[in-house]
Write a protein that holds these residues in place. Structure first.
Motif, mmCIF file in Angstrom:
data_model
loop_
_atom_site.group_PDB
_atom_site.id
_atom_site.type_symbol
_atom_site.label_atom_id
_atom_site.label_comp_id
_atom_site.label_asym_id
_atom_site.label_seq_id
_atom_site.Cartn_x
_atom_site.Cartn_y
_atom_site.Cartn_z
ATOM 1 N N LEU A 1 -6.054 4.045 9.253
ATOM 2 C CA LEU A 1 -4.778 4.621 8.797
ATOM 3 C C LEU A 1 -3.587 4.031 9.798
ATOM 4 O O LEU A 1 -2.509 3.604 9.197
ATOM 5 C CB LEU A 1 -4.972 6.029 9.025
ATOM 6 N N GLU A 2 -3.774 4.088 11.100
ATOM 7 C CA GLU A 2 -2.685 3.556 12.123
ATOM 8 C C GLU A 2 -2.503 2.086 11.871
ATOM 9 O O GLU A 2 -1.302 1.755 11.712
ATOM 10 C CB GLU A 2 -3.071 3.774 13.343
ATOM 11 N N TRP A 3 -3.506 1.225 11.583
ATOM 12 C CA TRP A 3 -3.193 -0.318 11.392
ATOM 13 C C TRP A 3 -2.529 -0.249 9.917
ATOM 14 O O TRP A 3 -1.543 -1.165 10.173
ATOM 15 C CB TRP A 3 -4.567 -0.813 11.190
ATOM 16 N N GLY A 4 -2.957 0.249 8.855
ATOM 17 C CA GLY A 4 -2.109 0.349 7.723
ATOM 18 C C GLY A 4 -0.735 0.658 8.080
ATOM 19 O O GLY A 4 0.293 0.108 7.349
ATOM 20 N N ARG A 5 -0.318 1.712 8.726
ATOM 21 C CA ARG A 5 0.882 2.199 8.870
ATOM 22 C C ARG A 5 1.810 1.009 9.582
ATOM 23 O O ARG A 5 2.932 0.759 9.348
ATOM 24 C CB ARG A 5 0.879 3.542 9.774
#
Length: 394
Positions: free
Chosen positions: A244-248
């Motif tokens: 999720l953090e990578w996508g954000r």
């Protein structure tokens, strides 16, 4: 004597419903989707058991691996017995029959491909799988091979390095000094597998191919090291948070201000697309606008030759698909999946973040597809297909 097709249908009628739905005239046989519980060989075994009225044996790769293990003592006494030899002969004969049927089905499946027809909307080859009562074609033409092959843009080392850097930062966010530990683990993995990638690089014909091989080495080392990093610290559940953090981070870097106005799809929107949903439609379209912008940036930097986002109208807003042709990291993602590492690639991370941030629950299926054939002997996946289904409000 009854024809083979009559025997086929009669025997198939005895199959369990779940198996029958996977084997009898599938509308999307070119998906190459592997059901988590039932494989195509399982289907063939069950079908032949029904047809022949006898148990049909297929060798299991896991069993074959066990038999080759020198640590399993005393097994030769069984396998060398008359019974053991008879069973082995039965297994080998059954496997040859299954492989023959498998290959014939592949040839039949490929024969449905109409090389002369091109879909005017998606610009892909069509499968002649028939039509529904309303005249629309059966199957998803978005999965076929592009009618006119595209060439990729030059590879951007800067973008590749940025995506990898964001992955490392996302894995160590809020943990400061642990980033150095993670970087060390990445180097260890690179040393471990470097020789295999160096051989691939030497066989590459152009410099563009070589830089893509080097990137895949770095991506493999990064994602494997991240997975090992969390596993060693008993934090396997943190992989989801990392994704999720990578996508954000990818969205903030390449599409911070994108909206629904940026959403591009070759399929025209219809009113009936959104007849059965409870999520915020505008938030979904905003998310797809951001996804479009990121994909367009990566396409311009050599990651793919073509991408396509669609909302199939006959699923009434419950399904979104993303097809990416000539996807550069596809080999690395397949290898990591086969080795059991739970770290998925940047496209999956991107979609997970966007849908989660839009308040939408969903089920994601990842497919690695060769859009030109279904023959396993010739199969060489080049297309990443992400299918998000069962869309619903969180």
């Amino acid at each position: 004597m009854p024809s083979p097709w009559i025997l086929f249908v009669a025997a198939a009628a005895t199959l369990p419903t779940k198996v029958r739905s996977l084997t009898l005239f599938p509308s999307n046989n070119h998906h190459n989707r592997h059901h988590p519980e039932i494989t195509r060989r399982d289907c063939l075994a069950t079908f032949l058991s029904s047809l022949l009225g006898t148990t049909f044996l297929l060798p299991s790769p896991s069993v074959a691996a066990i038999l080759d293990d020198d640590t399993h003592q005393g097994i030769s006494a069984v396998t060398d017995s008359p019974l053991g030899k008879a069973i082995r002969r039965s297994v080998l004969k059954s496997a040859r029959i299954a492989d023959s049927l498998d290959e014939r089905w592949e040839r039949f499946s490929d024969s449905l491909r109409d090389e002369a027809r091109c879909d005017e909307i998606t610009h892909r080859r069509l499968y002649d799988n028939g039509v529904r009562k309303d005249g629309t074609p059966v199957g998803n033409p978005g999965l076929g091979q592009l009618c006119e092959p595209r060439t990729s843009e030059p590879w951007s080392e800067a973008t590749a390095g940025r995506v990898l850097s964001l992955a490392v930062r996302s894995a160590s966010v809020g943990r400061g000094e642990e980033a150095e530990v993670l970087e060390g683990k990445i180097e260890d993995v690179k040393q471990l597998v470097a020789s295999a990638y160096e051989r691939r690089e030497r066989s590459a014909e152009t410099e563009q191919q070589k830089v893509r091989v080097r990137f895949n080495l770095q991506l493999y080392a990064t994602l494997r090291a991240i997975a090992d990093y969390f596993k060693e610290r008993n934090r396997k559940e943190d992989i989801q948070q990392f994704q999720l953090e990578w996508g954000r981070s990818l969205v903030q870097t390449y599409a911070p201000s994108a909206t629904r106005d940026d959403f591009v799809s070759p399929l025209p929107q219809r009113d009936e697309e959104y007849q059965d949903y409870d999520y915020d439609k505008n938030k979904l379209l905003d998310a797809l606008g951001k996804l479009t912008r990121v994909l367009e940036r990566l396409k311009s930097d050599g990651w793919m030759t073509y991408y396509e986002i669609s909302i199939p109208y006959d699923d009434y807003g419950s399904v979104v698909t993303v097809a990416i042709d000539d996807y550069v990291p596809i080999g690395t993602e397949i290898l990591l999946a086969e080795q059991g590492y739970r770290c998925e690639g940047p496209m999956q991370a991107l979609v997970k973040y966007l849908f989660n941030a839009s308040g939408i629950n969903f089920t994601m299926d990842t497919f690695y597809i060769d859009p030109s054939t279904t023959r396993q002997i010739d199969y060489n996946p080049t297309q990443l297909l992400l299918s998000m289904s069962n869309l619903r409000a969180i």
